[in-house]
Design a protein around this motif. Structure first.
Motif, PDB file in Angstrom:
ATOM      1  N   GLU A  88       0.809  -1.224   0.000  1.00 40.54           N
ATOM      2  CA  GLU A  88       0.000   0.000   0.000  1.00 40.54           C
ATOM      3  C   GLU A  88       0.839   1.270   0.000  1.00 40.54           C
ATOM      4  OE1 GLU A  88      -2.297  -0.558   3.500  1.00 40.54           O
ATOM      5  OE2 GLU A  88      -3.263  -2.377   2.758  1.00 40.54           O
ATOM      6  N   LEU A  89       2.157   1.132   0.144  1.00 36.47           N
ATOM      7  CA  LEU A  89       3.005   2.321   0.169  1.00 36.47           C
ATOM      8  C   LEU A  89       3.107   2.937  -1.218  1.00 36.47           C
ATOM      9  CD1 LEU A  89       5.892   1.124   2.486  1.00 36.47           C
ATOM     10  CD2 LEU A  89       4.040   2.703   3.050  1.00 36.47           C
ATOM     11  N   LEU A  90       3.097   4.253  -1.258  1.00 40.15           N
ATOM     12  CA  LEU A  90       3.147   4.983  -2.526  1.00 40.15           C
ATOM     13  C   LEU A  90       4.549   5.544  -2.739  1.00 40.15           C
ATOM     14  CD1 LEU A  90      -0.217   6.940  -2.151  1.00 40.15           C
ATOM     15  CD2 LEU A  90       0.201   4.937  -3.607  1.00 40.15           C
ATOM     16  N   PRO A  91       5.246   5.119  -3.808  1.00 43.26           N
ATOM     17  CA  PRO A  91       6.562   5.700  -4.098  1.00 43.26           C
ATOM     18  C   PRO A  91       6.414   7.159  -4.529  1.00 43.26           C
ATOM     19  CG  PRO A  91       5.866   4.226  -5.862  1.00 43.26           C
ATOM     20  CD  PRO A  91       4.853   4.090  -4.771  1.00 43.26           C
ATOM     21  N   LYS A  92       7.499   7.887  -4.473  1.00 47.39           N
ATOM     22  CA  LYS A  92       7.540   9.312  -4.859  1.00 47.39           C
ATOM     23  C   LYS A  92       6.757  10.199  -3.900  1.00 47.39           C
ATOM     24  CE  LYS A  92       7.673   8.291  -9.846  1.00 47.39           C
ATOM     25  NZ  LYS A  92       7.062   8.606 -11.160  1.00 47.39           N
ATOM     26  N   VAL A  93       6.301   9.663  -2.754  1.00 44.85           N
ATOM     27  CA  VAL A  93       5.494  10.442  -1.815  1.00 44.85           C
ATOM     28  C   VAL A  93       6.185  10.464  -0.459  1.00 44.85           C
ATOM     29  CG1 VAL A  93       3.276  10.582  -0.607  1.00 44.85           C
ATOM     30  CG2 VAL A  93       3.352   9.870  -3.008  1.00 44.85           C
ATOM     31  N   ARG A 182       3.854  20.655   0.654  1.00 50.05           N
ATOM     32  CA  ARG A 182       5.165  21.286   0.486  1.00 50.05           C
ATOM     33  C   ARG A 182       6.242  20.334   0.982  1.00 50.05           C
ATOM     34  NH1 ARG A 182       3.301  26.006   3.411  1.00 50.05           N
ATOM     35  NH2 ARG A 182       5.135  25.803   4.743  1.00 50.05           N
ATOM     36  N   PRO A 183       7.395  20.272   0.315  1.00 45.64           N
ATOM     37  CA  PRO A 183       8.463  19.370   0.777  1.00 45.64           C
ATOM     38  C   PRO A 183       8.813  19.614   2.244  1.00 45.64           C
ATOM     39  CG  PRO A 183       8.991  20.283  -1.376  1.00 45.64           C
ATOM     40  CD  PRO A 183       7.765  21.007  -0.911  1.00 45.64           C
ATOM     41  N   GLY A 184       8.783  18.561   3.034  1.00 48.96           N
ATOM     42  CA  GLY A 184       9.166  18.658   4.438  1.00 48.96           C
ATOM     43  C   GLY A 184       8.115  19.226   5.362  1.00 48.96           C
ATOM     44  N   PHE A 185       6.951  19.595   4.832  1.00 50.39           N
ATOM     45  CA  PHE A 185       5.901  20.186   5.675  1.00 50.39           C
ATOM     46  C   PHE A 185       4.546  19.629   5.263  1.00 50.39           C
ATOM     47  CE2 PHE A 185       2.606  23.324   6.535  1.00 50.39           C
ATOM     48  CZ  PHE A 185       2.831  23.597   7.873  1.00 50.39           C
ATOM     49  N   PRO A 246       9.531  15.017  11.686  1.00 48.66           N
ATOM     50  CA  PRO A 246      10.038  15.199  10.313  1.00 48.66           C
ATOM     51  C   PRO A 246       9.620  14.030   9.437  1.00 48.66           C
ATOM     52  CG  PRO A 246      11.762  15.638  11.928  1.00 48.66           C
ATOM     53  CD  PRO A 246      10.614  15.056  12.681  1.00 48.66           C
ATOM     54  N   PRO A 247       9.555  14.271   8.123  1.00 46.04           N
ATOM     55  CA  PRO A 247       9.112  13.177   7.232  1.00 46.04           C
ATOM     56  C   PRO A 247      10.089  12.018   7.231  1.00 46.04           C
ATOM     57  CG  PRO A 247       9.969  15.029   5.969  1.00 46.04           C
ATOM     58  CD  PRO A 247       9.865  15.502   7.388  1.00 46.04           C
ATOM     59  N   PHE A 248       9.554  10.842   6.956  1.00 45.13           N
ATOM     60  CA  PHE A 248      10.400   9.660   6.813  1.00 45.13           C
ATOM     61  C   PHE A 248      11.262   9.789   5.562  1.00 45.13           C
ATOM     62  CE2 PHE A 248       6.598   8.110   9.067  1.00 45.13           C
ATOM     63  CZ  PHE A 248       7.191   7.522  10.175  1.00 45.13           C
ATOM     64  N   GLY A 249      12.379   9.047   5.547  1.00 44.67           N
ATOM     65  CA  GLY A 249      13.280   9.126   4.410  1.00 44.67           C
ATOM     66  C   GLY A 249      12.778   8.395   3.177  1.00 44.67           C
ATOM     67  N   GLY A 250      11.864   7.463   3.350  1.00 44.60           N
ATOM     68  CA  GLY A 250      11.359   6.707   2.213  1.00 44.60           C
ATOM     69  C   GLY A 250      10.475   5.578   2.684  1.00 44.60           C
ATOM     70  N   ALA A 251       9.999   4.781   1.725  1.00 41.73           N
ATOM     71  CA  ALA A 251       9.065   3.709   2.037  1.00 41.73           C
ATOM     72  C   ALA A 251       9.649   2.709   3.026  1.00 41.73           C
ATOM     73  CB  ALA A 251       8.641   3.003   0.753  1.00 41.73           C
ATOM     74  N   ARG A 252      10.944   2.390   2.889  1.00 34.58           N
ATOM     75  CA  ARG A 252      11.561   1.429   3.795  1.00 34.58           C
ATOM     76  C   ARG A 252      11.562   1.948   5.231  1.00 34.58           C
ATOM     77  NH1 ARG A 252      11.540  -3.316   4.808  1.00 34.58           N
ATOM     78  NH2 ARG A 252      11.590  -3.572   2.553  1.00 34.58           N
ATOM     79  N   GLN A 253      11.811   3.226   5.412  1.00 34.95           N
ATOM     80  CA  GLN A 253      11.771   3.823   6.753  1.00 34.95           C
ATOM     81  C   GLN A 253      10.369   3.750   7.340  1.00 34.95           C
ATOM     82  OE1 GLN A 253      13.194   7.764   7.348  1.00 34.95           O
ATOM     83  NE2 GLN A 253      15.335   7.146   7.535  1.00 34.95           N
ATOM     84  N   VAL A 254       9.358   3.944   6.500  1.00 31.75           N
ATOM     85  CA  VAL A 254       7.974   3.850   6.970  1.00 31.75           C
ATOM     86  C   VAL A 254       7.708   2.454   7.518  1.00 31.75           C
ATOM     87  CG1 VAL A 254       5.543   3.983   6.319  1.00 31.75           C
ATOM     88  CG2 VAL A 254       7.175   5.605   5.342  1.00 31.75           C
ATOM     89  N   LEU A 255       8.115   1.439   6.767  1.00 30.17           N
ATOM     90  CA  LEU A 255       7.899   0.065   7.201  1.00 30.17           C
ATOM     91  C   LEU A 255       8.675  -0.246   8.477  1.00 30.17           C
ATOM     92  CD1 LEU A 255       7.867  -2.018   3.911  1.00 30.17           C
ATOM     93  CD2 LEU A 255       5.971  -1.611   5.463  1.00 30.17           C
TER      94      LEU A 255
END
Length: 401
Positions: A88-93, A182-185, A246-255
């Protein structure tokens, strides 16, 4: 080498006396949790005998209780849940982490009304995110997210809050565009906090007016309308804590994050340091002082009391999905998101119908439960099973811990 200390050791030693001393104050769910943890991986639950197909080493493996409060029984459930979320993870997001916390006075009332107020916490935090995200002044899009309830702090005191993992964007009102933040927010925290406070207090007042709230002990005087209104008034002026990390670095970090948070229990066995029969010492992080690692010692009775604070009502769902990720239309909405983002759905490996729990565990975690602990060359194969309370027909000759 001494065996690692477990919550089960404390419950087995002190649980019977605790149940007797606190007979009137224990809920059915708390009693069931205690019993499950005490019996987990013991002869009382039955099990099977395994033998190495290379060296012949045998061992007994007792069955797990699989209770969600048991520190030993969450690894496979967590891995299976994460496998489903990965698709269910969305790349580029970008993904964001938002935490909604109940103020301390409300938390005390929540403990006496767990099902009602925890549901309210889920509902109002979700409504807050969806309303602010849909506002054209902020994001102006329909979003989706996963929410996870935790009721504890590091010191095991009652501290109800929800962790929300949110993609940084959503579907525009016309349904044909992806609107990114917005990036980072993601969304303004103060705006989220004010709306969360208003929505929660509105629902809390309605619950009081309908007679749905219960008051016990020190809170019993609040059952009178004027006292309840006076007690609630300061919370309407206080700042409610909503924290956006702060936002996660990517899908792997989310998991990785979800893996740490979704199936966590109030305290893991590895944080336990000592138990002398009367007192328990455990490690905790003091976030008020830079997350300093400290040791806390509690009487066993108090340790058990704090642990049981976090037993949820029977059948209560502590992980929920909202918006685009809501169960009833998740597949269709995710397909739309991928189309708008110009990405394809990930392919997932599917397990065979003969997959047992050891195969699934290795596939999902990379750790084998089949490797022989003696020779390292062979695989442990089940050669016998036995029912709860019974001994295997041919117990292993080696001493088993």
């Amino acid at each position: 080498m001494r065996a690692p200390l477990e919550v089960a050791d404390i419950f087995r030693h002190c649980g019977p006396q605790y149940r007797q001393t606190h007979a009137d104050g224990l809920s059915r769910a708390q009693r069931r949790a205690m019993r499950a943890i005490e019996l987990c991986r013991t002869i009382a639950l039955g099990g099977h005998v395994e033998q190495c197909d290379a060296c012949g080493h045998q061992r007994i493996a007792f069955n797990s209780c699989r209770h969600r409060c048991c520190p030993k029984c969450q690894s496979l459930a967590r891995a299976q849940w994460l496998e489903r979320r990965q698709a269910e993870l969305l790349p580029k997001v970008e993904y964001f982490h938002v935490v909604f916390t109940l103020p301390e006075p409300i938390a005390a009332l929540a403990y006496q009304n767990k099902r009602l107020l925890y549901d309210m916490l889920f509902r109002t935090s979700a409504e807050t995110l969806r309303m602010i995200a849909a506002d054209p002044k902020h994001l102006g899009a329909a979003i989706g997210f996963i929410t996870i309830l935790h009721t504890w702090g590091q010191n095991l005191q009652h501290h109800p809050h929800v962790h929300c993992v949110v993609p940084g964007g959503g579907i525009a009102p016309d349904g044909e565009h992806w609107t990114a933040c917005r990036p980072g927010f993601f969304l303004p925290v103060r705006v989220l906090s004010r709306l969360f406070r208003r929505l929660f207090l509105e629902q809390l007042r309605r619950a009081f007016n309908s007679g749905a709230l219960h008051f016990y002990g020190p809170l019993e005087p609040l059952s009178e309308a004027r006292a309840f209104a006076a007690w609630l008034a300061p919370t309407a002026q206080a700042e409610w804590i909503v924290y956006a990390k702060p936002p996660f670095g990517g899908a792997r970090q989310v998991l990785d994050y979800l893996g740490r948070y979704t199936h966590r229990v109030a305290i893991c066995n590895h944080r336990l340091q000592r138990f002398d029969g009367d007192a328990v010492t455990f490690q905790w992080k003091d976030y008020k002082h830079g997350a300093a690692s400290k040791a806390m010692t509690l009487a066993a009775d108090e340790f058990i009391r704090r642990f049981l604070l976090h037993v949820l009502p029977d059948g209560f769902k502590h992980i929920r999905s909202y918006g685009l990720l809501a169960n009833r239309h998740r597949a269709a909405k995710l397909a739309t998101c991928r189309r708008l983002l110009g990405v394809v759905a990930p392919t997932q490996e599917t397990s065979g119908v003969m997959d047992d729990y050891r195969d699934r565990y290795q596939r999902l975690t990379g750790t084998s439960l089949r490797d022989c602990p003696v020779c390292g060359r062979g695989h442990m194969v089940c050669i016998d099973t036995f029912l709860p309370g019974a001994l295997p027909r041919a117990p292993p000759p080696h001493h088993v811990h």
